[in-house]
Design an enzyme around this catalytic site. Structure first.
Site, PDB file in Angstrom:
ATOM      1  N   HIS A  25      -5.005  17.534  12.629  1.00 25.65           N
ATOM      2  CA  HIS A  25      -4.069  16.820  11.884  1.00 25.65           C
ATOM      3  C   HIS A  25      -3.585  16.785  10.063  1.00 25.65           C
ATOM      4  O   HIS A  25      -2.511  16.986   9.581  1.00 25.65           O
ATOM      5  CB  HIS A  25      -5.428  15.840  11.549  1.00 25.65           C
ATOM      6  N   CYS A  66       3.080  -8.750   3.301  1.00 30.14           N
ATOM      7  CA  CYS A  66       4.602  -9.358   2.338  1.00 30.14           C
ATOM      8  C   CYS A  66       3.683 -10.591   3.902  1.00 30.14           C
ATOM      9  O   CYS A  66       2.763 -10.013   4.950  1.00 30.14           O
ATOM     10  CB  CYS A  66       5.174  -8.699   2.684  1.00 30.14           C
ATOM     11  N   HIS A  78      -6.503   9.757  11.685  1.00 30.63           N
ATOM     12  CA  HIS A  78      -5.277  10.924  12.553  1.00 30.63           C
ATOM     13  C   HIS A  78      -4.857  11.573  11.210  1.00 30.63           C
ATOM     14  O   HIS A  78      -4.383  12.904  10.807  1.00 30.63           O
ATOM     15  CB  HIS A  78      -5.464  10.653  13.205  1.00 30.63           C
ATOM     16  N   ASN A  79      -3.556  10.095  10.592  1.00 29.15           N
ATOM     17  CA  ASN A  79      -2.780  10.465   9.532  1.00 29.15           C
ATOM     18  C   ASN A  79      -3.102  10.293   8.059  1.00 29.15           C
ATOM     19  O   ASN A  79      -2.060  10.876   7.047  1.00 29.15           O
ATOM     20  CB  ASN A  79      -1.996   8.998   9.435  1.00 29.15           C
ATOM     21  N   THR A 123       6.143  -9.744   7.388  1.00 28.78           N
ATOM     22  CA  THR A 123       5.518  -9.039   8.452  1.00 28.78           C
ATOM     23  C   THR A 123       4.832  -7.971   7.857  1.00 28.78           C
ATOM     24  O   THR A 123       4.471  -7.614   9.357  1.00 28.78           O
ATOM     25  CB  THR A 123       6.901  -8.898   8.740  1.00 28.78           C
ATOM     26  N   ASP A 168       3.535 -10.056  -1.394  1.00 31.24           N
ATOM     27  CA  ASP A 168       5.167 -10.360  -2.051  1.00 31.24           C
ATOM     28  C   ASP A 168       4.713 -11.642  -1.716  1.00 31.24           C
ATOM     29  O   ASP A 168       3.788 -12.556  -1.843  1.00 31.24           O
ATOM     30  CB  ASP A 168       6.766 -10.444  -1.093  1.00 31.24           C
TER      31      ASP A 168
END
Ligand code: RB5
Length: 142
Positions: A133, A64, A97-98, A66, A7
């Site tokens: 996982h 963005c 892992h994710n 944050t 953004d």
């Protein structure tokens, strides 16, 4: 091909990151925003998640102010695992892992050099493919 979007709060970082990745031989599909005009981050989050889910892009990067708005927007999309990272360790772990498929960062939170390193780490890391996982990731989709 990496999908990248931002953004107005992260325009400079997005442009710098595209150039940084280009120098590494990594091409980005830049979905915008392209100006400093105020805009709504979910629109750009969805442009990136569409490209990742279609397979046109292997991974996405969303920026963005944050990184929070982008990560919330991206994580509401089924099949997207977006990780908001401000350090390289998290960027590596979230891929291993994710199996995160979208990296989010906050341009008002971290400097550009750290953002480059986080992006490099994320893109260079691989999912571990370990059963535990895979099992946990599958539970995210239930
Ligand atoms: C825009 O001012 C800002 O709210 C946005 O870039 C982002 O930080 C939202 O999460």
């Amino acid at each position: 091909m990496i999908a990248i979007g931002c953004d107005h709060g992260a325009l400079d970082l997005k442009n710098q990151l595209v150039e940084h990745l280009k120098k590494r031989g990594i091409e980005c599909k830049d979905v915008g925003t392209y100006t400093e005009d105020s805009c709504d981050y979910p629109e750009y989050a969805h442009k990136v998640t569409d490209l990742v889910l279609s397979g046109e892009c292997t991974e996405g990067i969303l920026l963005c102010g944050t990184g929070i708005g982008m990560s919330i927007a991206a994580n509401k999309v089924k099949g997207i695992r977006a990780a908001l990272c401000g350090d390289c360790f998290s960027a590596q772990m979230t891929k291993e892992h994710n199996n995160a498929n979208v990296l989010c960062m906050g341009a008002r939170v971290i400097g550009s050099e750290l953002a480059f390193r986080i992006a490099d780490t994320f893109l260079d890391s691989k999912f571990s493919n370990e059963e535990r996982h895979i099992r946990r990731i599958n539970k995210l989709e239930d």
